[in-house]
Design a protein around this motif. Sequence first.
Motif, PDB file in Angstrom:
ATOM      1  N   VAL A  82       0.528  -1.137   0.368  1.00 37.77           N
ATOM      2  CA  VAL A  82       0.357   0.245   0.024  1.00 37.77           C
ATOM      3  C   VAL A  82       0.564   1.288   0.047  1.00 37.77           C
ATOM      4  CG1 VAL A  82      -1.727   1.348   1.299  1.00 37.77           C
ATOM      5  CG2 VAL A  82      -1.854  -0.767   1.229  1.00 37.77           C
ATOM      6  N   ALA A  83       2.356   1.230   0.618  1.00 39.35           N
ATOM      7  CA  ALA A  83       2.795   2.416   0.424  1.00 39.35           C
ATOM      8  C   ALA A  83       3.808   2.518  -0.709  1.00 39.35           C
ATOM      9  CB  ALA A  83       4.171   2.074   1.743  1.00 39.35           C
ATOM     10  N   TYR A  90      -7.699   4.164  -4.586  1.00 40.19           N
ATOM     11  CA  TYR A  90      -8.307   3.298  -5.070  1.00 40.19           C
ATOM     12  C   TYR A  90      -7.408   1.201  -4.278  1.00 40.19           C
ATOM     13  CZ  TYR A  90     -10.627   5.697  -8.295  1.00 40.19           C
ATOM     14  OH  TYR A  90     -11.655   6.741  -9.261  1.00 40.19           O
ATOM     15  N   THR A  91      -6.313   2.523  -3.488  1.00 36.64           N
ATOM     16  CA  THR A  91      -5.841   0.819  -2.701  1.00 36.64           C
ATOM     17  C   THR A  91      -5.730   1.417  -0.879  1.00 36.64           C
ATOM     18  OG1 THR A  91      -4.280   0.628  -4.062  1.00 36.64           O
ATOM     19  CG2 THR A  91      -3.895  -0.529  -2.411  1.00 36.64           C
ATOM     20  N   VAL A  92      -5.981   1.097  -0.295  1.00 36.49           N
ATOM     21  CA  VAL A  92      -6.688   1.097   0.566  1.00 36.49           C
ATOM     22  C   VAL A  92      -6.156   0.419   1.314  1.00 36.49           C
ATOM     23  CG1 VAL A  92      -8.505   2.137   2.498  1.00 36.49           C
ATOM     24  CG2 VAL A  92      -8.519   2.568   0.470  1.00 36.49           C
ATOM     25  N   LEU A  93      -5.783   0.537   2.724  1.00 38.58           N
ATOM     26  CA  LEU A  93      -5.294  -0.445   3.650  1.00 38.58           C
ATOM     27  C   LEU A  93      -5.750  -0.414   5.494  1.00 38.58           C
ATOM     28  CD1 LEU A  93      -2.883  -2.088   4.587  1.00 38.58           C
ATOM     29  CD2 LEU A  93      -1.747  -0.475   5.708  1.00 38.58           C
ATOM     30  N   ILE A  94      -6.862  -1.961   5.308  1.00 39.88           N
ATOM     31  CA  ILE A  94      -7.269  -1.626   6.314  1.00 39.88           C
ATOM     32  C   ILE A  94      -6.648  -2.502   7.070  1.00 39.88           C
ATOM     33  CG2 ILE A  94      -9.772  -2.907   7.339  1.00 39.88           C
ATOM     34  CD1 ILE A  94     -10.240  -1.119   4.776  1.00 39.88           C
ATOM     35  N   VAL A 115       4.384   6.065   9.808  1.00 38.32           N
ATOM     36  CA  VAL A 115       3.596   7.395   9.938  1.00 38.32           C
ATOM     37  C   VAL A 115       4.054   8.065   8.411  1.00 38.32           C
ATOM     38  CG1 VAL A 115       4.022   9.964  10.938  1.00 38.32           C
ATOM     39  CG2 VAL A 115       3.854   7.599  11.962  1.00 38.32           C
ATOM     40  N   LYS A 116       5.237   8.595   7.940  1.00 39.40           N
ATOM     41  CA  LYS A 116       5.524   9.103   6.708  1.00 39.40           C
ATOM     42  C   LYS A 116       4.833   8.375   5.762  1.00 39.40           C
ATOM     43  CE  LYS A 116       9.920  10.734   8.638  1.00 39.40           C
ATOM     44  NZ  LYS A 116      11.585  10.909   8.246  1.00 39.40           N
ATOM     45  N   ASP A 117       4.865   6.933   4.897  1.00 38.93           N
ATOM     46  CA  ASP A 117       4.571   6.220   4.135  1.00 38.93           C
ATOM     47  C   ASP A 117       2.694   6.644   3.233  1.00 38.93           C
ATOM     48  OD1 ASP A 117       6.619   6.373   3.140  1.00 38.93           O
ATOM     49  OD2 ASP A 117       6.812   3.652   3.811  1.00 38.93           O
TER      50      ASP A 117
END
Length: 324
Positions: A82-83, A90-94, A115-117
């Motif tokens: 995801v990073a 359109y790309t989500v980290l759950i 944090v930064k990514d």
Amino acid sequence: MKMYRSLHAAALALTALAALPLHAQAQAWPAKPITFIVPFAAGSATDQLARALGQSITVDTKQAVVVDNKAGASGMLAAQSVARAAPDGYTVLITTNTTHAANEHLYKKLPYDPVKDFVPVTGLGKGGQVMVVNVNSPYKTVADVLAAAKQQPGKLSFGSGSSSSRVAGELFKQMAHVDLLHVPYKSNPLAITDLLGGQIDLMITDTSTGVPQVKAGKLRALGISTAQRSPLLPEVPTIDEAGVKGYDMGYWFAAYVPAGTPAAVVQRLRELLVSGTGSAAAKSFFDASGSVPFTTTPEGLAAFQATETQKWGKVIKAAGIDPE
């Protein structure tokens, strides 16, 4: 004065023009299917919640939501993917506290910056865990486990397929002053499989993974990890009540997108996810898992994550876990 008014008017016009693309992006998004990246296997608590939220977003937007399970490496594979994804919403980290609070204390080097990514979107839920053993196990209480562990240091094994599960087990060891052998898995459901097969002795797993096996009569619940008993297993004492005083370890879910995702898209995604936590599918998940909705603003999630990262760091250090 005339020139000031002209400059002021021009500034307002430029501000309005600058806002248009973001507004347009929010209006157009989502214009294609969304992918939810889940750091754990199908059937895990995070996976179940992601699918419930995906159903809600599909109903609201008429766009498909694809759940992509990238299990392994304590969620690092999923977080890294995801990073590196396009910052377009359109790309989500759950995910959970595993990738965004615990991992940086468990590993010397991460392939992503928690944090930064990422841009925080919203919290999604909070829950607890349950200590379980095979139904044929000789251990019927937490006290039985403690007695056996003290008689045979390092012989009893506990499995874990997430940082929450791992740290819960390590904290139990540290607070109860016992030595247990840790056996890592890619996800909690995989650890459950070995627990059912007798390859490991016990584990502390999320309630949504463990409780169905308890209800089915395949596993025995010995203790609840949080300070309060679970409404799903009201007869099961907390680990604190069972003799390990002060024991309390839960977990949380949250959504993140790649750094650089437009603010308007983040806001629209947050609206959809917050709405989704109140959907029938999500309510069914929360009720079945003994967890509760937990939503925030992006700023609120950032602050919560910072506090949790510090908390998990202290727990991991106190548990004597050396970064791998």
